[in-house]
Design an enzyme around this catalytic site. Structure first.
Site, mmCIF file in Angstrom:
data_model
loop_
_atom_site.group_PDB
_atom_site.id
_atom_site.type_symbol
_atom_site.label_atom_id
_atom_site.label_comp_id
_atom_site.label_asym_id
_atom_site.label_seq_id
_atom_site.Cartn_x
_atom_site.Cartn_y
_atom_site.Cartn_z
ATOM 1 N N TYR A 155 0.840 -1.208 0.000
ATOM 2 C CA TYR A 155 0.000 0.000 0.000
ATOM 3 C C TYR A 155 0.870 1.252 0.000
ATOM 4 O O TYR A 155 0.659 2.196 -0.778
ATOM 5 C CB TYR A 155 -0.913 -0.034 1.228
ATOM 6 C CG TYR A 155 -1.931 1.076 1.291
ATOM 7 C CD1 TYR A 155 -3.067 1.066 0.482
ATOM 8 C CD2 TYR A 155 -1.775 2.142 2.175
ATOM 9 C CE1 TYR A 155 -4.022 2.076 0.554
ATOM 10 C CE2 TYR A 155 -2.717 3.160 2.252
ATOM 11 C CZ TYR A 155 -3.834 3.125 1.441
ATOM 12 O OH TYR A 155 -4.783 4.132 1.510
ATOM 13 N N LYS A 159 1.244 4.336 -2.659
ATOM 14 C CA LYS A 159 0.886 5.716 -2.323
ATOM 15 C C LYS A 159 2.096 6.660 -2.413
ATOM 16 O O LYS A 159 1.951 7.815 -2.833
ATOM 17 C CB LYS A 159 0.251 5.778 -0.930
ATOM 18 C CG LYS A 159 -1.086 5.032 -0.838
ATOM 19 C CD LYS A 159 -2.126 5.578 -1.817
ATOM 20 C CE LYS A 159 -3.509 4.981 -1.593
ATOM 21 N NZ LYS A 159 -4.502 5.518 -2.549
HETATM 22 N N1 LIG Z 1 -10.387 5.195 4.338
HETATM 23 C C1 LIG Z 1 -9.173 5.527 4.746
HETATM 24 O O1 LIG Z 1 -8.840 5.432 5.933
HETATM 25 C C2 LIG Z 1 -8.161 6.078 3.768
HETATM 26 C C3 LIG Z 1 -7.036 6.746 4.269
HETATM 27 C C4 LIG Z 1 -6.099 7.276 3.375
HETATM 28 C C5 LIG Z 1 -6.308 7.137 2.012
HETATM 29 N N2 LIG Z 1 -7.413 6.466 1.546
HETATM 30 C C6 LIG Z 1 -7.558 6.346 0.094
HETATM 31 O O2 LIG Z 1 -8.767 6.966 -0.298
HETATM 32 C C7 LIG Z 1 -9.265 6.346 -1.486
HETATM 33 C C8 LIG Z 1 -10.721 5.948 -1.282
HETATM 34 O O3 LIG Z 1 -10.791 5.045 -0.196
HETATM 35 P P1 LIG Z 1 -12.151 4.736 0.595
HETATM 36 O O4 LIG Z 1 -11.798 4.606 2.017
HETATM 37 O O5 LIG Z 1 -13.200 5.712 0.177
HETATM 38 O O6 LIG Z 1 -12.451 3.271 0.027
HETATM 39 P P2 LIG Z 1 -13.849 2.555 -0.312
HETATM 40 O O7 LIG Z 1 -13.522 1.109 -0.434
HETATM 41 O O8 LIG Z 1 -14.909 3.010 0.645
HETATM 42 O O9 LIG Z 1 -14.188 3.151 -1.752
HETATM 43 C C9 LIG Z 1 -13.371 2.876 -2.851
HETATM 44 C C10 LIG Z 1 -14.241 2.760 -4.092
HETATM 45 O O10 LIG Z 1 -13.369 2.468 -5.187
HETATM 46 C C11 LIG Z 1 -13.963 1.465 -5.976
HETATM 47 N N3 LIG Z 1 -12.926 0.745 -6.724
HETATM 48 C C12 LIG Z 1 -12.057 -0.185 -6.248
HETATM 49 N N4 LIG Z 1 -11.303 -0.670 -7.244
HETATM 50 C C13 LIG Z 1 -11.689 -0.015 -8.380
HETATM 51 C C14 LIG Z 1 -11.287 -0.087 -9.741
HETATM 52 N N5 LIG Z 1 -10.340 -0.947 -10.129
HETATM 53 N N6 LIG Z 1 -11.883 0.720 -10.630
HETATM 54 C C15 LIG Z 1 -12.876 1.583 -10.256
HETATM 55 N N7 LIG Z 1 -13.309 1.665 -8.978
HETATM 56 C C16 LIG Z 1 -12.722 0.885 -8.054
HETATM 57 C C17 LIG Z 1 -14.702 0.570 -4.983
HETATM 58 O O11 LIG Z 1 -15.709 -0.201 -5.619
HETATM 59 C C18 LIG Z 1 -15.244 1.594 -3.989
HETATM 60 O O12 LIG Z 1 -16.551 2.031 -4.328
HETATM 61 C C19 LIG Z 1 -8.337 5.147 -1.756
HETATM 62 O O13 LIG Z 1 -7.404 5.521 -2.748
HETATM 63 C C20 LIG Z 1 -7.652 4.927 -0.416
HETATM 64 O O14 LIG Z 1 -6.390 4.326 -0.548
HETATM 65 C C21 LIG Z 1 -8.339 5.941 2.389
#
Ligand SMILES: NC(=O)c1ccc[n+]([C@@H]2O[C@H](COP(=O)([O-])OP(=O)(O)OC[C@H]3O[C@@H](n4cnc5c(N)ncnc54)[C@H](O)[C@@H]3O)[C@@H](O)[C@H]2O)c1
Length: 248
Positions: A155, A159
């Site tokens: 991961y 990132k």
């Molecule tokens: N939630 C956290 O704590 C957190 C912290 C830091 C960064 N992030 C980053 O934020 C972003 C969103 O995360 P989130 O927590 O909202 O996740 P989430 O799982 O709630 O939402 C992610 C969405 O992306 C979609 N997705 C996954 N693979 C895909 C693909 N190949 N093509 C198109 N869509 C796809 C999923 O279906 C989902 O609806 C990610 O990049 C994650 O790494 C999240």
């Protein structure tokens, strides 16, 4: 009619991973500011749920890990809307395991979606933004691009890659009126994360966040809105939305 500086009326925004979590909150915020929003997601169920939450947005099924899918999504949106002013790459996954347990498939899947997907989506959209002479791209990275947390090798590689790639794209497209920035949140309490982050592990993590709370999707959405409405002098920046986590 004159618009305030943060008004996005008339602008077209494409948000990947827009069916859920942070992506949906970003789509909601951009829509609130007047943008015409396209939510791209691999999950039809997520898009169906998003359609009730944000009925004015257009849901598009697509997989950012697949180059043909990227091309057809971008062609469809440009064909319908005439162009893309804002791209927010939020789709991403996290496979959290000790380094010795990460498989080749885990590694490839993480990098294919989180890094390769963000790159090729940015490239496909920039091909339309460059002739238009204007664009705002925001890549959702993570504070894991900056600091080391156990279990996050793949991961973090993805990132940190996003943060570095963002700077290169910012430089290459700066003269074309396009800004490219990344956003690096700490733990964000999406519906999914609420179930994961509870108990002792959550308390330990919380103790490391100076402001004393986890982020919520709206914190990230506001930061994205700032980056897409700014005048254009901020580019290649990684904006931490981490409540001060990395200052200690
Ligand atoms: N939630 C956290 O704590 C957190 C912290 C830091 C960064 N992030 C980053 O934020 C972003 C969103 O995360 P989130 O927590 O909202 O996740 P989430 O799982 O709630 O939402 C992610 C969405 O992306 C979609 N997705 C996954 N693979 C895909 C693909 N190949 N093509 C198109 N869509 C796809 C999923 O279906 C989902 O609806 C990610 O990049 C994650 O790494 C999240």
């Amino acid at each position: 009619m004159s618009h305030s500086i943060d008004d996005l009326t008339g602008q077209v925004a494409l948000v990947t991973g827009g069916g859920a979590g942070i992506g949906l909150a970003i789509g909601t915020e951009l829509h609130r500011r007047g943008a015409h929003v396209y939510l791209v997601d691999i999950s039809q169920d997520a898009l169906d749920a998003a359609a009730s939450a944000l009925p004015d947005a257009v849901g598009v099924l697509g997989n950012i890990a697949d180059l043909d899918s990227i091309t057809s999504v971008v062609e469809r949106v440009v064909g319908e809307a005439g162009g893309i002013d804002i791209l927010v790459n939020s789709a991403g996954i996290g496979i959290i395991k000790p380094a010795l347990e990460i498989t080749e498939a885990d590694w490839d899947r993480t990098l294919d979606i989180n890094l390769r997907g963000m790159f090729f989506m940015s490239q496909a959209v920039a091909r339309h933004m460059i002739p238009a002479g204007h664009g705002r791209i925001v890549n959702v990275a993570s504070m894991c691009g900056t600091i080391a947390i156990d279990g996050h090798a793949a991961y973090t590689a993805s990132k940190a890659g996003v943060v570095g790639m963002t700077k290169v794209l910012a430089g290459e497209w700066a003269r074309d009126g396009i800004t490219v920035n990344s956003i690096s949140p700490t733990v964000v309490l999406t519906e999914l994360a609420k179930n994961v982050w509870n108990g002792d592990e959550a308390d330990e993590m919380l103790a490391k966040i100076p402001v004393g709370r986890f982020a919520v999707p709206e914190d990230v959405a506001q930061a994205v809105a700032f980056l897409v409405t700014q005048s254009g002098m901020i580019t290649g920046h990684d904006l931490l939305v981490d409540g001060g986590y990395v200052i200690r």
